[in-house]
Design an enzyme around this catalytic site. Structure first.
Site, PDB file in Angstrom:
ATOM      1  CG  HIS A   1      11.882 -13.944   1.949  1.00 42.11           C
ATOM      2  ND1 HIS A   1      11.602 -12.689   1.462  1.00 42.11           N
ATOM      3  CD2 HIS A   1      11.765 -13.850   3.283  1.00 42.11           C
ATOM      4  CE1 HIS A   1      11.331 -11.882   2.452  1.00 42.11           C
ATOM      5  NE2 HIS A   1      11.422 -12.550   3.578  1.00 42.11           N
TER       6      HIS A   1
ATOM      7  CB  CYS B   1       3.322 -10.480  -0.668  1.00 45.18           C
ATOM      8  SG  CYS B   1       1.861 -11.209  -1.365  1.00 45.18           S
TER       9      CYS B   1
ATOM     10  CE  LYS C   1      -5.044 -12.405   4.072  1.00 42.73           C
ATOM     11  NZ  LYS C   1      -4.013 -11.524   4.543  1.00 42.73           N
TER      12      LYS C   1
ATOM     13  CB  ALA D   1      -5.854  -5.119   6.888  1.00 44.50           C
TER      14      ALA D   1
ATOM     15  CG  HIS E   1     -31.420 -16.965  -7.300  1.00 43.26           C
ATOM     16  ND1 HIS E   1     -31.443 -16.214  -6.145  1.00 43.26           N
ATOM     17  CD2 HIS E   1     -32.213 -18.040  -7.084  1.00 43.26           C
ATOM     18  CE1 HIS E   1     -32.228 -16.814  -5.261  1.00 43.26           C
ATOM     19  NE2 HIS E   1     -32.702 -17.926  -5.796  1.00 43.26           N
TER      20      HIS E   1
HETATM   21  P1  FAD Z   1       7.995  -6.667  -0.237  1.00 39.38           P
HETATM   22  O1  FAD Z   1       7.015  -7.735  -0.379  1.00 39.38           O
HETATM   23  O2  FAD Z   1       8.252  -6.091   1.117  1.00 39.38           O
HETATM   24  O3  FAD Z   1       9.345  -7.208  -0.844  1.00 39.38           O
HETATM   25  C1  FAD Z   1      10.537  -6.472  -0.812  1.00 39.38           C
HETATM   26  C2  FAD Z   1      11.671  -7.438  -0.985  1.00 39.38           C
HETATM   27  O4  FAD Z   1      12.862  -6.696  -1.148  1.00 39.38           O
HETATM   28  C3  FAD Z   1      11.912  -8.335   0.226  1.00 39.38           C
HETATM   29  O5  FAD Z   1      11.907  -9.675  -0.180  1.00 39.38           O
HETATM   30  C4  FAD Z   1      13.263  -7.898   0.772  1.00 39.38           C
HETATM   31  O6  FAD Z   1      14.005  -8.990   1.286  1.00 39.38           O
HETATM   32  C5  FAD Z   1      13.926  -7.350  -0.477  1.00 39.38           C
HETATM   33  N1  FAD Z   1      14.935  -6.350  -0.204  1.00 39.38           N
HETATM   34  C6  FAD Z   1      14.822  -5.210   0.518  1.00 39.38           C
HETATM   35  N2  FAD Z   1      15.983  -4.513   0.474  1.00 39.38           N
HETATM   36  C7  FAD Z   1      16.838  -5.227  -0.289  1.00 39.38           C
HETATM   37  C8  FAD Z   1      18.180  -5.019  -0.713  1.00 39.38           C
HETATM   38  N3  FAD Z   1      18.849  -3.914  -0.384  1.00 39.38           N
HETATM   39  N4  FAD Z   1      18.758  -5.967  -1.484  1.00 39.38           N
HETATM   40  C9  FAD Z   1      18.070  -7.078  -1.859  1.00 39.38           C
HETATM   41  N5  FAD Z   1      16.792  -7.319  -1.487  1.00 39.38           N
HETATM   42  C10 FAD Z   1      16.198  -6.391  -0.725  1.00 39.38           C
HETATM   43  N6  FAD Z   1      -1.146  -7.054   1.191  1.00 39.38           N
HETATM   44  C11 FAD Z   1      -2.222  -7.409   0.466  1.00 39.38           C
HETATM   45  O7  FAD Z   1      -2.417  -6.881  -0.629  1.00 39.38           O
HETATM   46  N7  FAD Z   1      -3.098  -8.359   0.922  1.00 39.38           N
HETATM   47  C12 FAD Z   1      -2.929  -8.968   2.112  1.00 39.38           C
HETATM   48  O8  FAD Z   1      -3.742  -9.815   2.485  1.00 39.38           O
HETATM   49  C13 FAD Z   1      -1.816  -8.614   2.893  1.00 39.38           C
HETATM   50  N8  FAD Z   1      -1.601  -9.208   4.086  1.00 39.38           N
HETATM   51  C14 FAD Z   1      -0.480  -8.881   4.804  1.00 39.38           C
HETATM   52  C15 FAD Z   1      -0.262  -9.511   6.019  1.00 39.38           C
HETATM   53  C16 FAD Z   1       0.862  -9.211   6.765  1.00 39.38           C
HETATM   54  C17 FAD Z   1       1.087  -9.907   8.073  1.00 39.38           C
HETATM   55  C18 FAD Z   1       1.801  -8.266   6.255  1.00 39.38           C
HETATM   56  C19 FAD Z   1       3.047  -7.939   7.044  1.00 39.38           C
HETATM   57  C20 FAD Z   1       1.594  -7.623   5.054  1.00 39.38           C
HETATM   58  C21 FAD Z   1       0.444  -7.925   4.319  1.00 39.38           C
HETATM   59  N9  FAD Z   1       0.187  -7.299   3.106  1.00 39.38           N
HETATM   60  C22 FAD Z   1      -0.921  -7.633   2.384  1.00 39.38           C
HETATM   61  C23 FAD Z   1       1.087  -6.265   2.552  1.00 39.38           C
HETATM   62  C24 FAD Z   1       1.986  -6.858   1.469  1.00 39.38           C
HETATM   63  O9  FAD Z   1       2.729  -7.916   2.016  1.00 39.38           O
HETATM   64  C25 FAD Z   1       2.894  -5.786   0.918  1.00 39.38           C
HETATM   65  O10 FAD Z   1       2.132  -4.685   0.486  1.00 39.38           O
HETATM   66  C26 FAD Z   1       3.695  -6.328  -0.254  1.00 39.38           C
HETATM   67  O11 FAD Z   1       4.489  -7.411   0.126  1.00 39.38           O
HETATM   68  C27 FAD Z   1       4.581  -5.218  -0.826  1.00 39.38           C
HETATM   69  O12 FAD Z   1       5.287  -5.724  -1.907  1.00 39.38           O
HETATM   70  P2  FAD Z   1       6.683  -5.093  -2.337  1.00 39.38           P
HETATM   71  O13 FAD Z   1       7.084  -5.827  -3.563  1.00 39.38           O
HETATM   72  O14 FAD Z   1       6.585  -3.632  -2.394  1.00 39.38           O
HETATM   73  O15 FAD Z   1       7.686  -5.399  -1.150  1.00 39.38           O
END
Ligand code: FAD
Length: 467
Positions: A38, A43, A52, A184, A446
């Site tokens: 997706h 996130c 949220k 969190a 304020h």
């Molecule tokens: P991700 O968002 O994990 O994205 C990685 C993507 O890579 C995924 O879409 C996956 O499908 C894709 N992928 C993986 N391997 C492959 C592959 N081999 N080939 C193709 N695609 C692949 N963070 C905040 O800052 N604020 C918040 O309020 C917050 N709330 C959260 C609430 C929950 C319930 C959760 C679970 C997490 C929350 N986080 C929050 C953390 C945040 O979601 C992550 O830190 C953030 O999504 C990390 O981003 P990223 O780009 O590193 O990876």
């Protein structure tokens, strides 16, 4: 067998990957982005945004229930969990399509499928057993993110024991809920389910909730949540889960004693692990660090030439804004832009959107002392703030920590209404290496909650006006 060549290939379209891909395209790179599930990653689809949206429903429900205290009346306040979930899913979908639009607008080529490094700047992309595509790139950016950590004995089953994913799409409200882990994510789900009437118990192995937050702030938040009916078991380990039809019996162990708790559902929120398996790291010569994350320098460079890693997969804090920020630094480094700064993790704010909210940036009081600093600490309670009282949300505290010798802002820690918005004032101040004098001379409007920032700083200098 198709083959395509790019300047930069990004693996994973979370807030790290898609932001990196857009920035790369803006800088003139021929850019590809591979995503297996997706656009928007965890996130937008299963993390920050849908939680949220659900917490907003909880907040409004809570306000409705206190309508009388605002001079309003509403006879029968009801909720429909399926509509709350549907709203959250629609918002996630809307934002994910927004990402698709941005990628198209910036001419990023998106590949729908699972990507794997093959070595020598090559990747394969597979989808549903179809013939793989082969891409080659001068630079590769790994942004594969993370997934929930699974503790032995506490394995989620999607039915009785949930990860955050199932907790975002409940079929019905569990009458009772055990949340394992008070980071969190655990605290936000505890807050959501408690607001709608689940009897919530949170178990935390450390001796404070939100273990990375300042202890005083975490204890303040805990007391407020206890008043709302959430039970906390600290310094406690869940040893075992016995699953029955419709219920789970959890054995909670503390200092040699054990208590068994029977609940309708369990949420396991004990952290995340990086997605490093089966992406060809070995083939490409990319090494992991001692904690299992991809080893990188402050600009995202891995141990393999031409391969970079950012976001959750390259280490904590596992936060969306850290991932996006790193993505920009990394791509600008690849582009050879002048003056690209290194990531300073002490400048990354952290937020928990529970009731009350918690937010912070920089060193906690304990960390500041342990680092050998002489410190001045300012505190300002929300009950001394006109706007907080007018809002009917006087439970909160703003705590500021300064270096006593230089006046440098070392840390800011907040609990209460809208503090996840207020923290950015401190993040800017820290980034600009602001001193207490600069903050004291700043004019705050304020009546606003932001005046608590001013008062807390005045307090740190022994000049508080409203306490
Ligand atoms: P991700 O968002 O994990 O994205 C990685 C993507 O890579 C995924 O879409 C996956 O499908 C894709 N992928 C993986 N391997 C492959 C592959 N081999 N080939 C193709 N695609 C692949 N963070 C905040 O800052 N604020 C918040 O309020 C917050 N709330 C959260 C609430 C929950 C319930 C959760 C679970 C997490 C929350 N986080 C929050 C953390 C945040 O979601 C992550 O830190 C953030 O999504 C990390 O981003 P990223 O780009 O590193 O990876």
């Amino acid at each position: 067998m198709a083959k395509a060549e790019f300047d930069i290939i990004v693996l994973g379209a979370g807030p790290g990957g898609y932001v990196g891909a857009i920035r790369a395209a803006q800088l003139g790179f021929r850019t590809a982005l591979i995503e297996a599930n997706h656009l928007g990653g965890v996130c937008l689809n299963w993390g920050c945004i849908p939680t949220k949206a659900m917490l907003r429903s909880a907040e409004i429900y809570r306000q409705f229930k206190h309508a009388e205290s605002y001079g309003l009346s509403s006879s029968q306040v009801e909720f429909d969990l399926q509509k709350i979930v549907a709203r959250s899913r629609n918002i996630a979908k809307q934002l994910s399509s927004g990402v698709a639009h941005l990628l198209k607008k910036n001419k990023v080529t998106v590949f729908d499928g699972y990507g794997r490094l093959l070595g020598g700047g090559k990747l394969s992309v597979e989808k549903n057993g179809r013939e793989p595509l082969f891409l080659s790139g001068k630079h590769i950016l790994l942004a594969t993110g993370s997934r929930p950590r699974i503790s032995p004995g506490l394995e989620p089953d999607g039915n009785l024991v949930w990860t955050s994913k199932e907790a975002l799409v409940p079929k019905s409200l569990p009458p009772s809920l055990l949340v394992i882990g008070s980071g969190a994510i655990g605290i936000e789900f505890a807050s959501f389910y408690n607001a709608f009437g689940s009897k919530v118990t949170v178990v935390e192995i450390m001796d404070q909730i939100l273990p990375t937050e300042d202890r005083e702030i975490a204890e303040f938040a805990q007391k407020e949540m206890e008043k709302q009916g959430i039970r906390f078991l600290l310094g406690t380990k869940v040893g075992n889960l016995r699953r029955d039809e419709g219920t789970v019996e959890a054995t909670c162990e503390k200092a040699g004693k054990s208590e068994s708790i029977t609940v309708s559902r369990v949420i396991s929120a004990v952290g995340v692990v990086p997605n490093v398996e089966d992406i060809g790291l070995e083939a490409a010569g990319v090494l992991l660090d001692a904690r299992g994350f991809i080893q990188t320098n402050a600009h995202g460079r891995t141990t393999a030439e031409g391969i970079f890693a950012i976001g959750d997969v390259s280490g904590g804090p596992c936060l969306a804004h850290k991932a996006s920020h790193e993505a920009i630094l990394c791509v600008e480094t690849i582009a050879g832009l002048q003056g690209v700064h290194a990531l300073d993790k002490t400048l990354i704010p952290s937020c928990t959107y529970s009731h009350p909210q918690v937010a912070s940036v920089g060193l906690t009081e304990v960390m500041a002392k342990e680092a050998g600093n002489q410190i001045n600490v300012g505190r300002f309670p929300a009950r001394g703030n006109g706007k907080a009282i007018a809002m009917g949300e006087p439970e909160g505290l703003v705590k500021t920590i300064f270096d006593a010798r230089t006046g440098e802002l070392l840390g800011a820690h907040l609990v209460g209404a809208e503090v996840t918005e207020l923290i950015q004032g401190f993040a800017i101040a820290k980034n600009l290496e602001t001193t207490e004098v600069d903050l004291i001379r700043t004019i705050f409007p304020h009546p606003t909650l932001s005046e608590m920032i001013h008062e807390s700083v005045l307090g740190a200098c022994g000049r508080a006006i409203h306490v």
